[in-house]
Design a protein around this motif. Structure first.
Motif, short mmCIF file in Angstrom:
data_model
loop_
_atom_site.label_atom_id
_atom_site.label_comp_id
_atom_site.label_asym_id
_atom_site.label_seq_id
_atom_site.Cartn_x
_atom_site.Cartn_y
_atom_site.Cartn_z
N HIS A 31 28.91 33.27 47.97
CA HIS A 31 29.51 32.38 46.98
C HIS A 31 29.48 33.05 45.61
N ILE A 32 30.63 33.01 44.93
CA ILE A 32 30.71 33.54 43.57
C ILE A 32 31.36 32.48 42.69
N GLU A 33 30.78 32.22 41.53
CA GLU A 33 31.34 31.24 40.59
C GLU A 33 31.81 31.99 39.35
N LEU A 34 33.10 31.84 39.06
CA LEU A 34 33.70 32.53 37.93
C LEU A 34 33.86 31.57 36.75
N PRO A 35 33.64 32.04 35.52
CA PRO A 35 33.77 31.17 34.35
C PRO A 35 35.23 31.00 33.93
N SER A 36 35.47 30.06 33.05
CA SER A 36 36.82 29.79 32.56
C SER A 36 37.30 30.84 31.58
N SER A 37 36.45 31.81 31.26
CA SER A 37 36.80 32.86 30.29
C SER A 37 37.40 34.11 30.93
N ILE A 38 37.37 34.23 32.25
CA ILE A 38 37.80 35.46 32.93
C ILE A 38 39.31 35.69 32.76
N GLU A 54 35.62 31.53 50.03
CA GLU A 54 36.49 30.92 49.03
C GLU A 54 36.13 31.45 47.65
N ILE A 55 37.15 31.70 46.85
CA ILE A 55 36.95 32.07 45.46
C ILE A 55 37.90 31.23 44.62
N ILE A 56 37.36 30.50 43.66
CA ILE A 56 38.20 29.69 42.77
C ILE A 56 38.49 30.51 41.53
N LEU A 57 39.76 30.82 41.33
CA LEU A 57 40.17 31.64 40.19
C LEU A 57 40.50 30.73 39.01
N PRO A 58 39.97 31.03 37.83
CA PRO A 58 40.17 30.16 36.67
C PRO A 58 41.58 30.29 36.09
N ASP A 59 42.00 29.26 35.35
CA ASP A 59 43.33 29.23 34.74
C ASP A 59 43.47 30.22 33.59
N SER A 60 42.38 30.87 33.23
CA SER A 60 42.42 31.90 32.18
C SER A 60 42.83 33.27 32.72
N LEU A 61 42.88 33.43 34.03
CA LEU A 61 43.07 34.74 34.64
C LEU A 61 44.48 35.27 34.43
N LEU A 84 39.62 33.66 54.13
CA LEU A 84 39.30 33.56 52.71
C LEU A 84 40.39 32.72 52.03
N HIS A 85 40.01 31.66 51.35
CA HIS A 85 40.96 30.79 50.65
C HIS A 85 41.05 31.19 49.19
N ILE A 86 42.27 31.47 48.73
CA ILE A 86 42.48 31.83 47.33
C ILE A 86 43.75 31.16 46.81
N THR A 87 43.65 30.57 45.62
CA THR A 87 44.81 30.00 44.94
C THR A 87 45.10 30.83 43.69
N ILE A 88 46.34 31.27 43.57
CA ILE A 88 46.74 32.05 42.40
C ILE A 88 47.12 31.07 41.28
N PRO A 89 46.37 31.06 40.19
CA PRO A 89 46.67 30.10 39.12
C PRO A 89 47.93 30.48 38.34
N ILE A 106 46.64 32.05 51.33
CA ILE A 106 47.05 32.13 49.92
C ILE A 106 47.79 30.86 49.52
N ASP A 107 47.39 30.30 48.40
CA ASP A 107 48.15 29.22 47.77
C ASP A 107 48.58 29.74 46.41
N CYS A 108 49.64 29.19 45.88
CA CYS A 108 50.18 29.73 44.62
C CYS A 108 50.68 28.62 43.73
N HIS A 109 50.17 28.57 42.51
CA HIS A 109 50.62 27.63 41.48
C HIS A 109 51.28 28.40 40.34
N ASN A 110 52.03 29.42 40.68
CA ASN A 110 52.54 30.35 39.68
C ASN A 110 54.01 30.65 39.94
#
Length: 207
Positions: A31-38, A54-61, A84-89, A106-110
């Protein structure tokens, strides 16, 4: 580079960049938790992190590097059993090469990208960025002009059918893959096969 025995890790708020290979070969990491600053995740940042689910990618990426989430290996006994579940912000502006392993959902909100059959394309459909399809025979849609860098890296797909619109096969496009490609016959539209496009491959590629 982080301690390879890590199981859980939280990146501190304020960190903006995860460097190339930062968590490379952390085989125990679950498990890895990424901050909103990345803003930036470099090449191979989480490669060989075989237990991540799973990795949750922040909206700052803004940027994702090649092989950033190449978290699969068919030769590792403790490899995860779930994709591995990943959503592209929506914030992501650039993806370099293929960030993902073949066992990824892969999910994509972009709007800069689109998903077809669990594979990632540029929004205009001209570039295949990452193929994570579970099909044994994968047909690249007509309109695709370029197979991107490492798009089929280590793919277990058995056969790939090329479109009549294809112009470029990028470097390392089929690296380590075991698939046959168009029965070894390339379309007349093909203009360029770049360096090591089929490096380390085990299939039949040339007619």
């Amino acid at each position: 580079r982080r301690e390879k025995r890590l199981i859980n890790y939280k990146v501190k708020e304020g960190v903006r960049l995860i460097c190339n290979g930062a968590f490379y070969d952390c085989k125990k990491l679950e498990h890895i938790e990424l901050p909103s600053s990345i803003n930036f995740i470099g090449d191979n940042a989480f490669a060989r992190c075989y237990l991540l689910n799973e990795i949750i990618l922040p909206d700052s990426l803004l940027y994702i590097g090649d092989g950033a989430f190449d978290c699969d290996s068919p030769f590792f006994d403790e490899n995860r059993t779930q994709p591995l579940h990943i959503t592209i912000p929506s914030s992501v502006e650039m993806i370099a090469g293929n960030p993902f392993c073949y066992n990824t959902i892969i999910d994509c909100h972009n709007e800069r990208f689109k998903i077809i059959d669990n594979s990632l394309y540029s929004a205009d459909g001209k570039v295949l960025i990452s193929c994570c399809s579970e099909k044994k025979v994968f047909t690249i849609p007509t309109g695709v002009e370029r197979i991107g860098k490492s798009a089929f890296r280590k793919s277990p797909i058995e056969e790939v059918v090329l479109p009549p619109t294809l112009r470029i096969i990028d470097e390392y496009a089929f690296y380590g893959a075991s698939c046959q490609v168009n029965n070894g016959i390339f379309p007349e539209s093909l203009e360029e096969i770049r360096d090591k496009a089929f490096g380390g491959s085990r299939g039949l590629y040339y007619g």
